[in-house]
Each structure stands twice: as C-alpha cells, then as structure tokens.
Design an enzyme around this catalytic site. Sequence first.
Site, PDB file in Angstrom:
ATOM      1  N   SER A 119      10.357   8.578  -2.687  1.00  0.00           N
ATOM      2  CA  SER A 119      11.091   7.794  -1.686  1.00  0.00           C
ATOM      3  C   SER A 119      12.565   8.149  -1.665  1.00  0.00           C
ATOM      4  O   SER A 119      13.265   7.792  -0.732  1.00  0.00           O
ATOM      5  CB  SER A 119      11.034   6.304  -2.036  1.00  0.00           C
ATOM      6  OG  SER A 119       9.742   5.868  -2.214  1.00  0.00           O
ATOM      7  N   GLU A 152       8.445  11.680   6.773  1.00  0.00           N
ATOM      8  CA  GLU A 152       9.753  12.324   6.643  1.00  0.00           C
ATOM      9  C   GLU A 152       9.509  13.594   5.826  1.00  0.00           C
ATOM     10  O   GLU A 152       8.974  13.510   4.717  1.00  0.00           O
ATOM     11  CB  GLU A 152      10.662  11.373   5.838  1.00  0.00           C
ATOM     12  CG  GLU A 152      12.019  11.137   6.394  1.00  0.00           C
ATOM     13  CD  GLU A 152      12.847  10.176   5.513  1.00  0.00           C
ATOM     14  OE1 GLU A 152      12.386   9.676   4.465  1.00  0.00           O
ATOM     15  OE2 GLU A 152      14.002   9.945   5.896  1.00  0.00           O
ATOM     16  N   ASN A 190      15.198   5.561   3.432  1.00  0.00           N
ATOM     17  CA  ASN A 190      15.599   4.593   2.401  1.00  0.00           C
ATOM     18  C   ASN A 190      17.103   4.469   2.219  1.00  0.00           C
ATOM     19  O   ASN A 190      17.580   3.506   1.630  1.00  0.00           O
ATOM     20  CB  ASN A 190      14.904   4.898   1.078  1.00  0.00           C
ATOM     21  CG  ASN A 190      13.491   4.349   1.112  1.00  0.00           C
ATOM     22  OD1 ASN A 190      13.285   3.215   1.532  1.00  0.00           O
ATOM     23  ND2 ASN A 190      12.524   5.148   0.723  1.00  0.00           N
TER      24      ASN A 190
HETATM   25  P1  NAI Z   1       2.018   2.493  -7.490  1.00  0.00           P
HETATM   26  O1  NAI Z   1       2.655   1.846  -8.676  1.00  0.00           O
HETATM   27  O2  NAI Z   1       1.129   1.696  -6.593  1.00  0.00           O
HETATM   28  O3  NAI Z   1       1.142   3.768  -7.959  1.00  0.00           O
HETATM   29  C1  NAI Z   1       1.602   4.758  -8.831  1.00  0.00           C
HETATM   30  C2  NAI Z   1       0.385   5.384  -9.496  1.00  0.00           C
HETATM   31  O4  NAI Z   1       0.809   6.557 -10.212  1.00  0.00           O
HETATM   32  C3  NAI Z   1      -0.284   4.443 -10.541  1.00  0.00           C
HETATM   33  O5  NAI Z   1      -1.676   4.361 -10.246  1.00  0.00           O
HETATM   34  C4  NAI Z   1      -0.029   5.168 -11.864  1.00  0.00           C
HETATM   35  O6  NAI Z   1      -1.086   5.009 -12.788  1.00  0.00           O
HETATM   36  C5  NAI Z   1       0.078   6.618 -11.404  1.00  0.00           C
HETATM   37  N1  NAI Z   1       0.769   7.501 -12.350  1.00  0.00           N
HETATM   38  C6  NAI Z   1       1.880   7.244 -13.081  1.00  0.00           C
HETATM   39  N2  NAI Z   1       2.203   8.321 -13.827  1.00  0.00           N
HETATM   40  C7  NAI Z   1       1.267   9.278 -13.554  1.00  0.00           C
HETATM   41  C8  NAI Z   1       1.041  10.597 -14.028  1.00  0.00           C
HETATM   42  N3  NAI Z   1       1.853  11.162 -14.931  1.00  0.00           N
HETATM   43  N4  NAI Z   1      -0.016  11.290 -13.542  1.00  0.00           N
HETATM   44  C9  NAI Z   1      -0.868  10.718 -12.632  1.00  0.00           C
HETATM   45  N5  NAI Z   1      -0.690   9.471 -12.150  1.00  0.00           N
HETATM   46  C10 NAI Z   1       0.353   8.757 -12.609  1.00  0.00           C
HETATM   47  O7  NAI Z   1       3.228   3.156  -6.672  1.00  0.00           O
HETATM   48  P2  NAI Z   1       3.294   3.571  -5.114  1.00  0.00           P
HETATM   49  O8  NAI Z   1       3.879   2.455  -4.342  1.00  0.00           O
HETATM   50  O9  NAI Z   1       1.997   4.151  -4.708  1.00  0.00           O
HETATM   51  O10 NAI Z   1       4.410   4.718  -5.163  1.00  0.00           O
HETATM   52  C11 NAI Z   1       4.105   6.043  -5.556  1.00  0.00           C
HETATM   53  C12 NAI Z   1       5.199   6.980  -5.070  1.00  0.00           C
HETATM   54  O11 NAI Z   1       5.296   6.883  -3.638  1.00  0.00           O
HETATM   55  C13 NAI Z   1       6.607   6.692  -5.610  1.00  0.00           C
HETATM   56  O12 NAI Z   1       7.290   7.907  -5.793  1.00  0.00           O
HETATM   57  C14 NAI Z   1       7.216   5.875  -4.487  1.00  0.00           C
HETATM   58  O13 NAI Z   1       8.616   5.940  -4.487  1.00  0.00           O
HETATM   59  C15 NAI Z   1       6.633   6.575  -3.280  1.00  0.00           C
HETATM   60  N6  NAI Z   1       6.606   5.776  -2.055  1.00  0.00           N
HETATM   61  C16 NAI Z   1       6.314   4.436  -2.099  1.00  0.00           C
HETATM   62  C17 NAI Z   1       6.293   3.696  -0.930  1.00  0.00           C
HETATM   63  C18 NAI Z   1       5.961   2.238  -0.971  1.00  0.00           C
HETATM   64  O14 NAI Z   1       6.133   1.555   0.051  1.00  0.00           O
HETATM   65  N7  NAI Z   1       5.474   1.716  -2.071  1.00  0.00           N
HETATM   66  C19 NAI Z   1       6.584   4.297   0.381  1.00  0.00           C
HETATM   67  C20 NAI Z   1       6.795   5.731   0.328  1.00  0.00           C
HETATM   68  C21 NAI Z   1       6.834   6.416  -0.854  1.00  0.00           C
END
Ligand code: NAI
Length: 283
Positions: A119, A152, A190
Amino acid sequence: MAIKNVMVIGAGQMGSGIAQVCAQSGYTVFLNDLSADQIERGLKGIKKNLGRAVEKGKLEADAMEETLSRISASTSLEDAAEVDLVIEAAVENIAVKADIFRKLDKIAPAHAILATNTSSLPITEIAAETDRPEKVIGMHFMNPVPVMKLVEIIRGLATADEVYKEIEEMTRVLNKVPVEVNDFPGFVSNRILMPMINEAIYTLYEGVASKEAIDDVMKLGMNHPMGPLTLADFIGLDTCLYIMETLYEGFGDSKYRPCPLLRKYVKAGWLGKKSGRGFYEYQ
Ligand code: NAI
C-alpha cells in the site's frame, strides 16, 4: 512473454481477492501463506464470494468450479519455480517483504515478474533486494479486490518499460483499470486517503465528535460510500498504522504523524473487521 501461472503470497483479505480475480480470468494460481490453516481460511472466503455471485445469477455454477480448480494451496515459496508472475500480498512490513523478495529472486524463473501489492512501501527498495530490479513492480489492488476497479501500477526506479506494459495488459485482462504512478511514499491513493483517515482518528481522539458522528459527516456531507473510521476498520488498523509510519518516515513531515489512538488500538490487537473489533465491533 505471456503470463499463465501466478503465485499470490499472503492468503489474507487482499491475497485471497487477488487469487480469486486471477483464477476467474483464466490464470492458474498458487495461493501461498505461512500455514495451511490460513490458506484454508482464504479459500473459504473465495468460495463464499463466488457462491454469492452464483446465487445472484452473476456467475454460472460451472464457472465457479472451474475458477476453484485453478487455485492450488502452497505453503512453500519453492512453488514459485513454476510461475511467470508473483503478486506478493503479505503484511505491510518492509522486513517481511524484503525477505520474501530475496528468496523469490533465487527461486522464480529468470523471466518471472515479481510484483508487490504494498500500500505504501518503496518499490525501489524492495526491488533492490533482488538481482532483477527491472522485473519488480507495484501492483496495488483496492479492497475488496473482486469489486474495486482500480489497480495502481507503480514503477520502481529500475522497472523496465516491457514489464510495466505486461502488467498493464494483465490488469485489463482482470477487467480492472490500470493507473500509472511513480514510486513515492503512499503512491497516490494512500498519500491522499490515509492522512484523511488519520485526521478522522485525531478528531475522535480529541473528542470533537463520536465515531458515528464523524462517519456520518463524511458519508452524508461528502458523499463518501462509508465513513473514514469504518473504512479504517475494513482496511485493517495495523495496515493503516504501517502506511502512516511509511509516510511519516518517507517525507519527514510531522503532518503525517500517526494518531496515538491508532497506535493504542493496534497494540490492543483491535485491528478492525479482520480481528472482530476496531472502532466498531464485528461478528
Ligand atoms: P492480512 O493481514 O489480511 O493478510 C496478510 C496475510 O499474509 C496473512 O494471511 C499472513 O499470514 C500472511 N503472511 C505474513 N507473512 C507472510 C510470509 N512471510 N509469507 C506468506 N504469507 C505471509 O492483510 P491484507 O489486508 O490482506 O494486506 C496484505 C497486503 O496488501 C499489505 O501489504 C497491505 O498493505 C496491502 N493492501 C491492503 C489493503 C487493505 O485494504 N487491507 C488494500 C491494498 C493493499
């Protein structure tokens, strides 16, 4: 190069949405996470989404089965040896992403593009962890991925034009709209959205109004589809804090300092919808 096989890293709210839209557009997908349980949770969410689309008559039952059959669970990064593109959507933490990209660079085939759904973190810094910075790019989907049209696309300092074009084309295949952005903290989305959310949290912290009142003002007065505190809960308060810290550090400007109330909620484990409690409570 035609992209056919994709690995999505992180089966959280973003990764599972990205895996779903890739599989729906005909790509075969490895959905990778640290544990089989997390992947199972991600797959359950995908099945629920697709099932709802079938119920509403927006998707054929056969198409749902075909989509699901294209997604395989993966708990090993070694599976990246078979893919043309990796989209990393693990937690918003530079150390975690740097480690993943260092490993991927050794495993993925030489032609493979390594994209990150970060993000706000610098694409250029993530790319510098690899020996293929020209093949590293930001592919920033919006939440919820199956619904939101924007991606993006962020060029790192070294991202090659062919790589940019390939990802732009794939974004259109996914039925999304690509927008080109350069690599500065928070990109465009963001840099503008998160200071507004942070300001809404300050407004609550300083007792200017209740959380419901703050959300109502922005919904009814500014025509936002949801209030900023509800949106923060949907994004994840940990992710919001990581993004504010990236803006604060990247620009060195106090206007980006994260609100102490945001820090407190994250320390308490109140991460928003995904943990059942943030500014609001969820079932
Ligand atoms: P989340 O907390 O729902 O999911 C993250 C997942 O990554 C978890 O299932 C975790 O177990 C896994 N994980 C952590 N370390 C890992 C590793 N070393 N190898 C494999 N899996 C691993 O988080 P979310 O919201 O899905 O965010 C993920 C990414 O997307 C972040 O970089 C966030 O900034 C980005 N993002 C989030 C948005 C949102 O609205 N939440 C929007 C756009 C981008």
